[in-house]
Design an enzyme around this catalytic site. Sequence first.
Site, short mmCIF file in Angstrom:
data_model
loop_
_atom_site.label_atom_id
_atom_site.label_comp_id
_atom_site.label_asym_id
_atom_site.label_seq_id
_atom_site.Cartn_x
_atom_site.Cartn_y
_atom_site.Cartn_z
N ARG A 1 0.87 -1.08 -0.06
CA ARG A 1 0.01 0.02 -0.05
C ARG A 1 0.90 1.22 0.23
NH1 ARG A 1 -4.13 3.17 -1.29
NH2 ARG A 1 -4.61 4.79 0.15
N SER B 1 -0.70 7.93 0.78
CA SER B 1 -0.23 9.26 0.97
C SER B 1 -0.82 9.99 2.24
CB SER B 1 -0.94 9.86 -0.41
OG SER B 1 -0.43 9.58 -1.58
N ASP C 1 -3.79 16.78 -8.75
CA ASP C 1 -2.73 15.95 -7.93
C ASP C 1 -1.45 16.45 -8.38
OD1 ASP C 1 -1.71 13.69 -6.87
OD2 ASP C 1 -2.91 12.43 -7.49
N ARG D 1 1.19 14.93 -6.62
CA ARG D 1 2.14 13.92 -6.34
C ARG D 1 3.26 13.42 -7.25
NH1 ARG D 1 -2.26 10.41 -3.37
NH2 ARG D 1 -3.28 10.82 -5.11
N THR E 1 -4.71 -0.39 -3.93
CA THR E 1 -5.20 0.83 -4.31
C THR E 1 -6.08 1.06 -5.21
OG1 THR E 1 -4.28 2.86 -5.33
CG2 THR E 1 -3.64 0.80 -6.57
#
Length: 189
Positions: free
Chosen positions: A47, A50, A123, A125, A146
């Site tokens: 996993r 975030s 996003d 990231r 996910t």
Amino acid sequence: MKNIEISQIATLPTIYGTFKIQAFKDELGKEHLALFSDDLPDAPIVRVHSECLTGDALGSVKCDCGEQLHFALKLIAKEGGMLIYHRQEGRNIGLLNKVNAYALQDKGYNTVEANHQLGFSADERTYEIVEFILKHFNIKRLKLLTNNPKKIESLRDIDIVERLPIQIAPNPYNEQYLKTKKDELGHLL
């Protein structure tokens, strides 16, 4: 990635079970964590979680992050695997901007619109440190826990043998948030 500082491995007993823990400090000074079982299988459950201070630590129900974290830790404690705690708060806009995005959401903007109003993409990231951590542990194959297709796409050098979904029941506070994640961010909900 260069100049990654890596901690020693320590034992971390939790309410879910006992894990090993190791920290990784990237070039920007962000410190990410790997929590993992003693014996990692050939294709462990992984996993990439975030960071979400409000959901993970404060119990916010505006999102599904805290529930996803707890689901993952329970599963990994039972089945073996790894949780990478990816320190990119608020899809990497930071805590201050995340709270500003929350304020915009209070005014009717959805999570994507709020980020755009603040000058960010939906996003922000990146996943280089995740790839580094997986390589550090010599993980070449995994079962990725996910709902986010961007996380799947980011792991180009890893054989994802299975995607395991995390289904969290919506509540009145996060129903619109989850709908936006599905409709605008392509999450597999």
